[in-house]
Design a protein around this motif. Sequence first.
Motif, mmCIF file in Angstrom:
data_model
loop_
_atom_site.group_PDB
_atom_site.id
_atom_site.type_symbol
_atom_site.label_atom_id
_atom_site.label_comp_id
_atom_site.label_asym_id
_atom_site.label_seq_id
_atom_site.Cartn_x
_atom_site.Cartn_y
_atom_site.Cartn_z
ATOM 1 N N ASN A 297 60.462 56.331 21.256
ATOM 2 C CA ASN A 297 61.369 55.208 21.482
ATOM 3 C C ASN A 297 62.815 55.569 21.178
ATOM 4 O O ASN A 297 63.095 56.353 20.287
ATOM 5 C CB ASN A 297 60.950 54.009 20.630
ATOM 6 N N SER A 298 63.716 54.975 21.926
ATOM 7 C CA SER A 298 65.149 55.227 21.749
ATOM 8 C C SER A 298 65.753 54.184 20.803
ATOM 9 O O SER A 298 65.112 53.207 20.435
ATOM 10 C CB SER A 298 65.854 55.145 23.104
ATOM 11 N N ARG A 299 66.986 54.405 20.448
ATOM 12 C CA ARG A 299 67.731 53.470 19.599
ATOM 13 C C ARG A 299 67.771 52.083 20.251
ATOM 14 O O ARG A 299 67.570 51.062 19.596
ATOM 15 C CB ARG A 299 69.148 53.993 19.382
ATOM 16 N N LEU A 300 67.997 52.046 21.556
ATOM 17 C CA LEU A 300 68.073 50.754 22.250
ATOM 18 C C LEU A 300 66.739 50.018 22.216
ATOM 19 O O LEU A 300 66.690 48.805 22.062
ATOM 20 C CB LEU A 300 68.540 50.952 23.688
ATOM 21 N N GLU A 301 65.643 50.769 22.337
ATOM 22 C CA GLU A 301 64.325 50.142 22.272
ATOM 23 C C GLU A 301 64.059 49.584 20.876
ATOM 24 O O GLU A 301 63.473 48.513 20.731
ATOM 25 C CB GLU A 301 63.242 51.146 22.665
ATOM 26 N N LEU A 302 64.504 50.308 19.851
ATOM 27 C CA LEU A 302 64.369 49.797 18.483
ATOM 28 C C LEU A 302 65.160 48.505 18.313
ATOM 29 O O LEU A 302 64.668 47.531 17.748
ATOM 30 C CB LEU A 302 64.868 50.833 17.464
ATOM 31 N N GLU A 303 66.387 48.504 18.794
ATOM 32 C CA GLU A 303 67.248 47.334 18.629
ATOM 33 C C GLU A 303 66.722 46.118 19.380
ATOM 34 O O GLU A 303 66.918 44.983 18.952
ATOM 35 C CB GLU A 303 68.674 47.670 19.054
ATOM 36 N N LYS A 304 66.028 46.330 20.502
ATOM 37 C CA LYS A 304 65.458 45.209 21.256
ATOM 38 C C LYS A 304 64.340 44.518 20.479
ATOM 39 O O LYS A 304 64.027 43.362 20.734
ATOM 40 C CB LYS A 304 64.894 45.699 22.594
ATOM 41 N N LYS A 305 63.721 45.227 19.540
ATOM 42 C CA LYS A 305 62.600 44.681 18.774
ATOM 43 C C LYS A 305 63.024 43.976 17.493
ATOM 44 O O LYS A 305 62.189 43.538 16.720
ATOM 45 C CB LYS A 305 61.616 45.814 18.418
ATOM 46 N N LEU A 306 64.315 43.873 17.256
ATOM 47 C CA LEU A 306 64.814 43.251 16.026
ATOM 48 C C LEU A 306 64.761 41.727 16.130
ATOM 49 O O LEU A 306 65.775 41.058 16.227
ATOM 50 C CB LEU A 306 66.238 43.728 15.728
ATOM 51 N N ASP A 307 63.562 41.202 16.114
ATOM 52 C CA ASP A 307 63.348 39.766 16.201
ATOM 53 C C ASP A 307 62.909 39.224 14.846
ATOM 54 O O ASP A 307 62.210 39.915 14.092
ATOM 55 C CB ASP A 307 62.260 39.449 17.234
ATOM 56 N N PRO A 308 63.274 37.994 14.514
ATOM 57 C CA PRO A 308 62.790 37.409 13.268
ATOM 58 C C PRO A 308 61.264 37.463 13.206
ATOM 59 O O PRO A 308 60.587 37.243 14.204
ATOM 60 C CB PRO A 308 63.291 35.965 13.338
ATOM 61 N N GLY A 309 60.759 37.800 12.033
ATOM 62 C CA GLY A 309 59.315 37.933 11.861
ATOM 63 C C GLY A 309 58.809 39.343 12.065
ATOM 64 O O GLY A 309 57.609 39.585 11.965
ATOM 65 N N SER B 117 67.727 57.368 6.042
ATOM 66 C CA SER B 117 66.530 57.117 6.841
ATOM 67 C C SER B 117 66.328 58.236 7.858
ATOM 68 O O SER B 117 67.248 58.602 8.583
ATOM 69 C CB SER B 117 66.665 55.778 7.575
ATOM 70 N N VAL B 118 65.104 58.769 7.896
ATOM 71 C CA VAL B 118 64.762 59.812 8.867
ATOM 72 C C VAL B 118 63.673 59.335 9.830
ATOM 73 O O VAL B 118 63.310 60.048 10.762
ATOM 74 C CB VAL B 118 64.315 61.119 8.168
ATOM 75 N N TRP B 119 63.149 58.132 9.611
ATOM 76 C CA TRP B 119 62.083 57.565 10.443
ATOM 77 C C TRP B 119 62.141 56.059 10.315
ATOM 78 O O TRP B 119 62.286 55.533 9.218
ATOM 79 C CB TRP B 119 60.744 58.086 9.925
ATOM 80 N N ARG B 120 62.075 55.386 11.445
ATOM 81 C CA ARG B 120 62.058 53.916 11.421
ATOM 82 C C ARG B 120 61.033 53.412 12.421
ATOM 83 O O ARG B 120 60.939 53.904 13.545
ATOM 84 C CB ARG B 120 63.421 53.330 11.756
ATOM 85 N N SER B 121 60.301 52.402 11.976
ATOM 86 C CA SER B 121 59.330 51.747 12.842
ATOM 87 C C SER B 121 59.479 50.238 12.690
ATOM 88 O O SER B 121 59.730 49.736 11.595
ATOM 89 C CB SER B 121 57.911 52.188 12.474
ATOM 90 N N ILE B 122 59.339 49.543 13.802
ATOM 91 C CA ILE B 122 59.452 48.081 13.831
ATOM 92 C C ILE B 122 58.194 47.513 14.488
ATOM 93 O O ILE B 122 57.717 48.039 15.501
ATOM 94 C CB ILE B 122 60.702 47.637 14.623
ATOM 95 N N TYR B 123 57.682 46.448 13.911
ATOM 96 C CA TYR B 123 56.462 45.827 14.432
ATOM 97 C C TYR B 123 56.583 44.309 14.303
ATOM 98 O O TYR B 123 56.883 43.802 13.219
ATOM 99 C CB TYR B 123 55.244 46.313 13.637
ATOM 100 N N PRO B 124 56.340 43.571 15.403
ATOM 101 C CA PRO B 124 56.400 42.101 15.330
ATOM 102 C C PRO B 124 55.125 41.548 14.678
ATOM 103 O O PRO B 124 54.036 41.736 15.199
ATOM 104 C CB PRO B 124 56.508 41.674 16.796
#
Length: 197
Positions: A120-132, A146-153
């Motif tokens: 995933n790219s930076r833009l894909e990460l930013e699109k997932k920044l939803d409350p919750g 930070s060397v690794w970031r993961s986002i999960y709804p």
Amino acid sequence: MTNIRLLSCLALIINLVACSSMNSATTSFRDGFDFSVVESYSTYDRNSAFGDLQNLNDTIRNTIELAIEQGFNENGFRYKIFTEADILIAYHLLDNNFAELKKYDQQVKYCGYCLRAGKNSRLELEKKLDPGSLIIDIIDPKNQRSVWRSIYPLGFKPQDNSREIQKKISQAVDSMLRDYPCGKNISQIVNLKEQLT
């Protein structure tokens, strides 16, 4: 006979739709960090700056930390004290207060442009920044970055009880850790790709 075939096809379609609608983690990481040497982890103490960055109740905080510990232990990492660990783990549960996220990003020295490896790219990460959504960062203790970031709804619902919340958090952490580049020296892989082209 055709009714049985029709029902079987309908059941297959429903199953495929249900599986495709499952959430998945959105993850990216730094290509210059050697993930292959990581054997141990630690989390930040409750009294650290991370504890003050967001107002979480103790039940949610404990559930997230327990899921992180279980996930990393199940993936073969050992817990060590903060000063001896190969990596540090930070997390943030997004709400509608994006000022808290900004403070958290500053604390973990998050650089979206630096985390270019992974699927995933930076833009894909930013699109997932939803409350919750839950964010987990892996921090290099040498430079506290930070060397690794993961986002999960997480998809909490008002009617969720504590068991359902715990299950959603555990599933999120498990999904996120599937994207950990385990056993790979990412910088060597990137260099090899560049040499082949």
